[in-house]
Write a protein that holds these residues in place. Sequence first.
Motif, PDB file in Angstrom:
ATOM      1  N   ASN A   4     -16.062  43.607 -29.751  1.00 53.62           N
ATOM      2  CA  ASN A   4     -15.723  44.377 -28.553  1.00 53.62           C
ATOM      3  C   ASN A   4     -16.944  44.620 -27.675  1.00 53.62           C
ATOM      4  O   ASN A   4     -16.864  44.559 -26.445  1.00 53.62           O
ATOM      5  N   VAL A   5     -18.080  44.895 -28.306  1.00 52.69           N
ATOM      6  CA  VAL A   5     -19.309  45.101 -27.543  1.00 52.69           C
ATOM      7  C   VAL A   5     -19.720  43.810 -26.858  1.00 52.69           C
ATOM      8  O   VAL A   5     -20.089  43.793 -25.677  1.00 52.69           O
ATOM      9  N   GLN A  17     -11.240  43.540 -11.628  1.00 52.46           N
ATOM     10  CA  GLN A  17     -11.093  42.828 -12.899  1.00 52.46           C
ATOM     11  C   GLN A  17     -10.959  43.804 -14.066  1.00 52.46           C
ATOM     12  O   GLN A  17     -10.163  43.589 -14.977  1.00 52.46           O
ATOM     13  N   ARG A  18     -11.746  44.890 -14.019  1.00 56.17           N
ATOM     14  CA  ARG A  18     -11.629  45.902 -15.075  1.00 56.17           C
ATOM     15  C   ARG A  18     -10.256  46.566 -15.030  1.00 56.17           C
ATOM     16  O   ARG A  18      -9.653  46.855 -16.067  1.00 56.17           O
ATOM     17  N   LEU A  19      -9.763  46.795 -13.816  1.00 55.19           N
ATOM     18  CA  LEU A  19      -8.446  47.414 -13.663  1.00 55.19           C
ATOM     19  C   LEU A  19      -7.355  46.543 -14.272  1.00 55.19           C
ATOM     20  O   LEU A  19      -6.478  47.033 -15.005  1.00 55.19           O
ATOM     21  N   LEU A  20      -7.410  45.255 -13.997  1.00 55.95           N
ATOM     22  CA  LEU A  20      -6.412  44.339 -14.552  1.00 55.95           C
ATOM     23  C   LEU A  20      -6.526  44.280 -16.076  1.00 55.95           C
ATOM     24  O   LEU A  20      -5.510  44.203 -16.773  1.00 55.95           O
ATOM     25  N   GLN A  21      -7.760  44.348 -16.587  1.00 60.43           N
ATOM     26  CA  GLN A  21      -7.959  44.336 -18.036  1.00 60.43           C
ATOM     27  C   GLN A  21      -7.355  45.590 -18.672  1.00 60.43           C
ATOM     28  O   GLN A  21      -6.680  45.519 -19.703  1.00 60.43           O
ATOM     29  N   SER A  68      -7.799  43.833 -30.357  1.00 59.51           N
ATOM     30  CA  SER A  68      -9.084  44.360 -30.785  1.00 59.51           C
ATOM     31  C   SER A  68      -9.605  45.422 -29.821  1.00 59.51           C
ATOM     32  O   SER A  68     -10.022  46.513 -30.242  1.00 59.51           O
ATOM     33  N   LEU A  69      -9.590  45.126 -28.534  1.00 61.97           N
ATOM     34  CA  LEU A  69     -10.137  46.048 -27.537  1.00 61.97           C
ATOM     35  C   LEU A  69      -9.340  47.337 -27.430  1.00 61.97           C
ATOM     36  O   LEU A  69      -9.887  48.383 -27.091  1.00 61.97           O
ATOM     37  N   SER A  70      -8.048  47.274 -27.727  1.00 62.51           N
ATOM     38  CA  SER A  70      -7.183  48.445 -27.555  1.00 62.51           C
ATOM     39  C   SER A  70      -7.060  49.309 -28.806  1.00 62.51           C
ATOM     40  O   SER A  70      -6.528  50.418 -28.734  1.00 62.51           O
ATOM     41  N   THR A  71      -7.548  48.813 -29.950  1.00 58.10           N
ATOM     42  CA  THR A  71      -7.335  49.552 -31.199  1.00 58.10           C
ATOM     43  C   THR A  71      -8.596  49.822 -32.013  1.00 58.10           C
ATOM     44  O   THR A  71      -8.563  50.645 -32.920  1.00 58.10           O
ATOM     45  N   VAL A  72      -9.705  49.156 -31.701  1.00 57.47           N
ATOM     46  CA  VAL A  72     -10.920  49.273 -32.516  1.00 57.47           C
ATOM     47  C   VAL A  72     -12.045  49.899 -31.704  1.00 57.47           C
ATOM     48  O   VAL A  72     -12.306  49.489 -30.566  1.00 57.47           O
TER      49      VAL A  72
END
Length: 313
Positions: A4-5, A17-21, A68-72
Motif C-alpha cells: 500500500n505504501v 485521480q485521487r478522487l476517482l481512486q 488491499s488499499l481499502s482494508t489494510v
Amino acid sequence: MEPNVRFWIAESRSFVQRLLQWTELLDPTNLITSIEKIEKSRQLLFTSEDAYRFDVDDQRIKNAWKRSLSTVHPDSSRLIPILFRPAAFLPLTVPTVFLSMMPAKGMKSMILPQVSLYAYTTGFTMVNGNASYSHSLPAKILLGAGVIASSTFFGLIPHLVQMKYHLDNPWIKRALPIVFLAQVSGMNVFASRSLEPVRGIEVMDKDGNVIGRSRRAGRKAVRETAVSRAVLFGTSAFIPEVFTYFFKRTQFFLQNPQSLWTLKLSCTLLVMGVMVPVSFSMFPQIGQIKYSKLEEEIQALTEETELFYNRGV
C-alpha cells in the motif's frame, strides 16, 4: 516494503485521480470482503511482477489493489476493523450528522447524536491515523474517552446556547451549529492524534526505507487530516441547511410539512456522499515533506530532497 505504501508513493496523482481512486475504495462491498480474499490479493501483490505496473490491464491485479488499499493499514500491515474501514465512514456518520443538526426536543435527543458522532469519528481517526508507534490499550481507551467527552461537550454548546437564550435570529440559529460542527470535527482529529506531533512519525525515502521519526511531519499529517475533516462536516451541514431554508418557503412544504425530514435526510446523504471522497482526496494518502522542513537530526541521515510519510485518513 508494504504494498500500500509503495502504491501511494509510486502513483503521483492529481486531486481528480485521487478522487476517482477513493470512489472505488469507498465501495460498500469492501466491507464484506472475506479475509481469505484479502490474503490472496495481498499474496498476488507480493508475488506478481506486474503488480507494480499500475497501468496494467489485468482485472485480478486491479481488484487486488482495491481490496488491499481499502482494508489494510499501510503502517502496520494489519487488517482494519470492518466498522472503521473507509467504506464504513459514510453510512455510519450520515444518520448522526443528520440528527445532530435537527432541532433538539430534549436532552436525550440533543446528547445522543453528539456522543454517537464523536465516538465513531474518534475511533475512526485513531484506527486510521499514523501507526509508526504503538501505545497500550489502557492509554488508547483513556485518550479516546477524553476526546469523546470533550468533543461532545463542545458540540453541545450551540444547542445549550439556543435553549438558554432562545435565539430568534434564524441565521444565527442555523449558522452556530454548523460552525461548531466544523470546528469540533477538526479539533477532534488534533486531539485523537495528539501523540503524533509529540512523538513524531516515520518518514521514508521513495523506496520505503525509514529514515527516522519527525515531529514536523506528524504536525503536517494531523493538520492536513483535520482540515479535510472540518471541510467534510462543515459542508455536509451547511448545504442541507441552505436547501431547507428555501424549501420551507415553497407551497409544497406548506401543504406537506412532514416532508422536511425526508428532504433534509436525502440532502445530507447526497452531500456527504460527494464530500467524503472529496475530503479524503484533498491531500495525498502518502504525503511529501521537503528536506529543509525536517529536523536537523533527520537531515543529517539522508541526502534525499523529499521524504514521505503516511498522512492517515
